[in-house]
Scaffold this motif. Sequence first.
Motif, PDB file in Angstrom:
ATOM      1  N   UNK A  45      29.368 -29.265   3.774  1.00 23.16           N
ATOM      2  CA  UNK A  45      28.851 -29.070   5.131  1.00 23.16           C
ATOM      3  C   UNK A  45      27.707 -28.072   5.219  1.00 23.16           C
ATOM      4  N   UNK A  46      27.786 -26.985   4.457  1.00 25.14           N
ATOM      5  CA  UNK A  46      26.803 -25.912   4.546  1.00 25.14           C
ATOM      6  C   UNK A  46      26.142 -25.581   3.220  1.00 25.14           C
ATOM      7  N   UNK A  47      26.630 -26.190   2.154  1.00 23.21           N
ATOM      8  CA  UNK A  47      26.178 -25.772   0.827  1.00 23.21           C
ATOM      9  C   UNK A  47      26.318 -26.904  -0.179  1.00 23.21           C
ATOM     10  N   UNK A  48      25.750 -26.651  -1.348  1.00 23.56           N
ATOM     11  CA  UNK A  48      25.883 -27.565  -2.487  1.00 23.56           C
ATOM     12  C   UNK A  48      26.504 -26.756  -3.623  1.00 23.56           C
ATOM     13  N   UNK A  49      27.502 -27.329  -4.282  1.00 24.82           N
ATOM     14  CA  UNK A  49      28.216 -26.657  -5.360  1.00 24.82           C
ATOM     15  C   UNK A  49      27.897 -27.354  -6.677  1.00 24.82           C
ATOM     16  N   UNK A  50      27.760 -26.547  -7.729  1.00 27.97           N
ATOM     17  CA  UNK A  50      27.544 -27.108  -9.064  1.00 27.97           C
ATOM     18  C   UNK A  50      28.214 -26.222 -10.103  1.00 27.97           C
ATOM     19  N   UNK A  51      28.671 -26.846 -11.151  1.00 33.64           N
ATOM     20  CA  UNK A  51      29.184 -26.122 -12.319  1.00 33.64           C
ATOM     21  C   UNK A  51      27.972 -25.747 -13.171  1.00 33.64           C
ATOM     22  N   UNK A  52      27.993 -24.549 -13.728  1.00 38.93           N
ATOM     23  CA  UNK A  52      26.844 -24.118 -14.528  1.00 38.93           C
ATOM     24  C   UNK A  52      27.266 -23.070 -15.549  1.00 38.93           C
ATOM     25  N   UNK A  53      26.349 -22.764 -16.443  1.00 32.51           N
ATOM     26  CA  UNK A  53      26.510 -21.605 -17.325  1.00 32.51           C
ATOM     27  C   UNK A  53      25.320 -20.689 -17.038  1.00 32.51           C
ATOM     28  N   UNK A  54      25.543 -19.397 -17.193  1.00 31.57           N
ATOM     29  CA  UNK A  54      24.519 -18.413 -16.865  1.00 31.57           C
ATOM     30  C   UNK A  54      24.364 -17.444 -18.023  1.00 31.57           C
ATOM     31  N   UNK A  55      23.126 -17.160 -18.371  1.00 30.68           N
ATOM     32  CA  UNK A  55      22.838 -16.141 -19.381  1.00 30.68           C
ATOM     33  C   UNK A  55      23.343 -16.461 -20.768  1.00 30.68           C
ATOM     34  N   UNK A  56      23.532 -17.723 -21.087  1.00 32.77           N
ATOM     35  CA  UNK A  56      23.986 -18.100 -22.419  1.00 32.77           C
ATOM     36  C   UNK A  56      25.463 -17.891 -22.656  1.00 32.77           C
ATOM     37  N   UNK A  57      26.206 -17.474 -21.633  1.00 31.38           N
ATOM     38  CA  UNK A  57      27.653 -17.283 -21.799  1.00 31.38           C
ATOM     39  C   UNK A  57      28.361 -18.630 -21.828  1.00 31.38           C
ATOM     40  N   UNK A  58      29.483 -18.681 -22.514  1.00 30.98           N
ATOM     41  CA  UNK A  58      30.254 -19.927 -22.617  1.00 30.98           C
ATOM     42  C   UNK A  58      31.109 -20.199 -21.392  1.00 30.98           C
ATOM     43  N   UNK A  59      31.355 -19.194 -20.568  1.00 35.01           N
ATOM     44  CA  UNK A  59      32.233 -19.356 -19.416  1.00 35.01           C
ATOM     45  C   UNK A  59      31.556 -20.201 -18.340  1.00 35.01           C
ATOM     46  N   UNK A  60      32.254 -21.213 -17.866  1.00 38.63           N
ATOM     47  CA  UNK A  60      31.734 -22.053 -16.792  1.00 38.63           C
ATOM     48  C   UNK A  60      31.802 -21.292 -15.472  1.00 38.63           C
ATOM     49  N   UNK A  61      30.747 -21.421 -14.680  1.00 40.30           N
ATOM     50  CA  UNK A  61      30.662 -20.749 -13.397  1.00 40.30           C
ATOM     51  C   UNK A  61      30.469 -21.784 -12.289  1.00 40.30           C
ATOM     52  N   UNK A  62      30.799 -21.379 -11.075  1.00 46.24           N
ATOM     53  CA  UNK A  62      30.633 -22.217  -9.882  1.00 46.24           C
ATOM     54  C   UNK A  62      29.491 -21.610  -9.076  1.00 46.24           C
ATOM     55  N   UNK A  63      28.393 -22.336  -8.951  1.00 43.68           N
ATOM     56  CA  UNK A  63      27.246 -21.887  -8.173  1.00 43.68           C
ATOM     57  C   UNK A  63      27.250 -22.639  -6.857  1.00 43.68           C
ATOM     58  N   UNK A  64      27.324 -21.897  -5.771  1.00 44.53           N
ATOM     59  CA  UNK A  64      27.322 -22.508  -4.449  1.00 44.53           C
ATOM     60  C   UNK A  64      26.067 -22.037  -3.730  1.00 44.53           C
ATOM     61  N   UNK A  65      25.191 -22.976  -3.380  1.00 41.46           N
ATOM     62  CA  UNK A  65      23.896 -22.680  -2.753  1.00 41.46           C
ATOM     63  C   UNK A  65      23.941 -23.143  -1.298  1.00 41.46           C
ATOM     64  N   UNK A  66      23.617 -22.248  -0.377  1.00 39.81           N
ATOM     65  CA  UNK A  66      23.746 -22.515   1.053  1.00 39.81           C
ATOM     66  C   UNK A  66      22.424 -22.980   1.661  1.00 39.81           C
ATOM     67  N   UNK A  67      22.432 -24.140   2.271  1.00 41.94           N
ATOM     68  CA  UNK A  67      21.243 -24.607   2.971  1.00 41.94           C
ATOM     69  C   UNK A  67      21.334 -24.299   4.463  1.00 41.94           C
ATOM     70  N   UNK A  68      22.463 -23.748   4.901  1.00 42.67           N
ATOM     71  CA  UNK A  68      22.626 -23.250   6.272  1.00 42.67           C
ATOM     72  C   UNK A  68      23.110 -21.806   6.182  1.00 42.67           C
TER      73      UNK A  68
END
Length: 179
Positions: A45-68
Amino acid sequence: PNLQNLYRSSMAELISLLNTLRSCTPIFRTLKRVIIDTDSISPGNNAVVARCSVGGRNRAMRLKCYYRSHPNLAEIYNSGYLPREVGIYSLGGHVRYVDAVLTPWVEGTSLDVVMQQADADYATLSARFDAMALALLAKPYAHGDLKPSNIILSSSGAMQLIDWDAMWRADMRLPSNEW
Protein backbone atom coordinates in the motif's frame (compact mmCIF):
# COMPACT_ATOMS: atom_id res chain seq x y z
CA PRO A 1 -10.76 14.73 -9.14
CA ASN A 2 -8.36 15.22 -6.18
CA LEU A 3 -8.57 11.53 -5.25
CA GLN A 4 -8.00 10.58 -8.87
CA ASN A 5 -4.88 12.77 -9.04
CA LEU A 6 -3.62 11.31 -5.75
CA TYR A 7 -4.17 7.79 -7.10
CA ARG A 8 -2.35 8.60 -10.35
CA SER A 9 0.51 10.20 -8.43
CA SER A 10 0.84 7.21 -6.07
CA MET A 11 0.66 4.76 -8.96
CA ALA A 12 3.38 6.66 -10.82
CA GLU A 13 5.54 6.64 -7.66
CA LEU A 14 5.00 2.90 -7.24
CA ILE A 15 5.91 2.19 -10.86
CA SER A 16 9.00 4.39 -10.61
CA LEU A 17 10.12 2.64 -7.43
CA LEU A 18 9.56 -0.83 -8.90
CA ASN A 19 11.51 0.11 -12.03
CA THR A 20 14.34 1.58 -9.95
CA LEU A 21 14.71 -1.50 -7.74
CA ARG A 22 14.68 -3.77 -10.79
CA SER A 23 17.33 -1.69 -12.56
CA CYS A 24 21.00 -2.68 -12.40
CA THR A 25 22.02 0.64 -10.85
CA PRO A 26 19.67 1.78 -8.10
CA ILE A 27 20.97 4.84 -6.23
CA PHE A 28 21.48 4.60 -2.46
CA ARG A 29 22.48 7.58 -0.34
CA THR A 30 24.31 5.77 2.50
CA LEU A 31 24.09 2.03 1.83
CA LYS A 32 26.99 0.50 -0.09
CA ARG A 33 27.12 -2.58 -2.31
CA VAL A 34 23.41 -3.36 -2.23
CA ILE A 35 22.39 -6.41 -4.24
CA ILE A 36 18.63 -6.74 -4.64
CA ASP A 37 16.96 -10.09 -5.25
CA THR A 38 14.65 -8.89 -8.03
CA ASP A 39 12.50 -12.03 -7.72
CA SER A 40 11.58 -10.96 -4.17
CA ILE A 41 10.30 -7.45 -4.99
CA SER A 42 6.79 -7.05 -3.63
CA PRO A 43 4.63 -3.88 -3.78
CA GLY A 44 2.32 -2.87 -0.95
CA ASN A 45 0.00 0.00 0.00
CA ASN A 46 2.73 2.49 0.91
CA ALA A 47 5.99 0.79 0.07
CA VAL A 48 7.88 -1.81 -1.93
CA VAL A 49 9.75 -4.60 -0.14
CA ALA A 50 12.73 -6.54 -1.45
CA ARG A 51 15.20 -9.07 -0.11
CA CYS A 52 18.78 -7.88 -0.48
CA SER A 53 22.34 -8.12 0.76
CA VAL A 54 24.23 -5.04 1.88
CA GLY A 55 27.95 -4.34 2.10
CA GLY A 56 29.00 -7.80 0.97
CA ARG A 57 27.56 -9.47 4.07
CA ASN A 58 25.99 -12.90 3.70
CA ARG A 59 22.98 -12.06 5.89
CA ALA A 60 19.78 -11.46 3.94
CA MET A 61 18.09 -8.15 4.69
CA ARG A 62 14.60 -6.76 4.09
CA LEU A 63 14.64 -3.37 2.35
CA LYS A 64 11.34 -1.52 2.48
CA CYS A 65 11.17 1.65 0.34
CA TYR A 66 8.27 4.06 0.92
CA TYR A 67 6.65 5.85 -2.00
CA ARG A 68 4.17 7.51 0.39
CA SER A 69 4.99 9.42 3.54
CA HIS A 70 4.79 7.37 6.73
CA PRO A 71 4.97 8.91 10.22
CA ASN A 72 6.88 7.43 13.15
CA LEU A 73 9.30 5.27 11.14
CA ALA A 74 12.27 6.63 13.10
CA GLU A 75 10.54 5.83 16.39
CA ILE A 76 9.53 2.34 15.27
CA TYR A 77 12.70 1.16 13.51
CA ASN A 78 15.41 3.27 15.22
CA SER A 79 18.71 2.76 13.37
CA GLY A 80 16.96 0.66 10.71
CA TYR A 81 15.21 3.80 9.46
CA LEU A 82 17.05 5.41 6.54
CA PRO A 83 15.55 8.78 5.60
CA ARG A 84 15.79 9.78 1.93
CA GLU A 85 17.86 6.65 1.21
CA VAL A 86 16.76 5.37 -2.18
CA GLY A 87 16.85 7.51 -5.30
CA ILE A 88 13.96 6.70 -7.59
CA TYR A 89 13.82 7.78 -11.19
CA SER A 90 10.61 9.53 -12.21
CA LEU A 91 9.04 8.90 -15.59
CA GLY A 92 10.53 12.27 -16.59
CA GLY A 93 14.05 11.13 -15.70
CA HIS A 94 14.43 13.08 -12.45
CA VAL A 95 15.72 11.47 -9.25
CA ARG A 96 13.80 11.82 -5.97
CA TYR A 97 14.92 10.22 -2.71
CA VAL A 98 12.47 8.19 -0.62
CA ASP A 99 12.66 6.83 2.92
CA ALA A 100 13.59 3.21 3.54
CA VAL A 101 13.77 0.73 6.39
CA LEU A 102 16.41 -1.99 6.56
CA THR A 103 15.75 -5.00 8.83
CA PRO A 104 16.87 -8.64 8.86
CA TRP A 105 15.02 -10.85 6.38
CA VAL A 106 12.75 -13.38 8.09
CA GLU A 107 12.93 -16.77 6.36
CA GLY A 108 9.77 -18.77 6.09
CA THR A 109 6.28 -18.75 4.65
CA SER A 110 3.52 -16.31 5.51
CA LEU A 111 0.60 -17.66 7.51
CA ASP A 112 -1.89 -16.83 4.75
CA VAL A 113 0.02 -19.06 2.31
CA VAL A 114 0.36 -21.88 4.86
CA MET A 115 -3.38 -21.74 5.63
CA GLN A 116 -4.17 -22.29 1.94
CA GLN A 117 -2.18 -25.52 1.75
CA ALA A 118 -4.21 -28.70 1.55
CA ASP A 119 -2.28 -30.31 4.42
CA ALA A 120 -2.47 -27.28 6.77
CA ASP A 121 -2.73 -28.34 10.42
CA TYR A 122 -5.20 -25.73 11.67
CA ALA A 123 -5.18 -26.97 15.26
CA THR A 124 -1.39 -26.56 15.54
CA LEU A 125 -1.46 -23.21 13.73
CA SER A 126 -4.21 -21.99 16.05
CA ALA A 127 -2.31 -23.06 19.18
CA ARG A 128 0.89 -21.36 17.96
CA PHE A 129 -1.03 -18.20 17.08
CA ASP A 130 -2.68 -18.17 20.52
CA ALA A 131 0.73 -18.50 22.21
CA MET A 132 2.17 -15.69 20.07
CA ALA A 133 -0.83 -13.43 20.72
CA LEU A 134 -0.71 -14.12 24.47
CA ALA A 135 3.00 -13.24 24.56
CA LEU A 136 2.28 -10.06 22.57
CA LEU A 137 -0.43 -9.01 25.03
CA ALA A 138 2.19 -8.95 27.81
CA LYS A 139 4.37 -6.47 25.86
CA PRO A 140 4.25 -2.67 26.32
CA TYR A 141 3.53 -2.24 22.59
CA ALA A 142 1.13 -3.38 19.90
CA HIS A 143 1.90 -4.59 16.39
CA GLY A 144 -0.93 -2.57 14.87
CA ASP A 145 -1.41 -4.63 11.68
CA LEU A 146 -1.80 -8.21 12.83
CA LYS A 147 -2.90 -10.27 9.82
CA PRO A 148 -1.84 -13.60 8.28
CA SER A 149 0.45 -12.01 5.66
CA ASN A 150 2.43 -10.31 8.47
CA ILE A 151 3.09 -13.56 10.32
CA ILE A 152 5.95 -15.69 9.02
CA LEU A 153 6.27 -19.37 9.92
CA SER A 154 9.80 -20.75 10.02
CA SER A 155 10.61 -24.27 8.88
CA SER A 156 10.28 -25.32 12.54
CA GLY A 157 6.79 -23.78 12.70
CA ALA A 158 7.73 -20.83 14.92
CA MET A 159 5.76 -17.65 14.21
CA GLN A 160 7.47 -14.29 13.78
CA LEU A 161 5.84 -10.94 13.10
CA ILE A 162 6.98 -8.66 10.28
CA ASP A 163 5.88 -5.24 9.02
CA TRP A 164 5.83 -3.19 12.20
CA ASP A 165 4.85 0.07 10.41
CA ALA A 166 1.62 0.42 12.42
CA MET A 167 3.32 -0.31 15.74
CA TRP A 168 2.13 1.57 18.79
CA ARG A 169 3.89 2.20 22.10
CA ALA A 170 2.56 4.22 25.01
CA ASP A 171 5.49 6.65 24.71
CA MET A 172 4.90 7.40 21.01
CA ARG A 173 3.71 10.86 20.05
CA LEU A 174 0.43 11.15 18.22
CA PRO A 175 0.20 13.71 15.42
CA SER A 176 -1.43 16.95 16.58
CA ASN A 177 -4.52 16.34 14.43
CA GLU A 178 -5.32 13.11 16.27
CA TRP A 179 -7.86 12.98 19.06
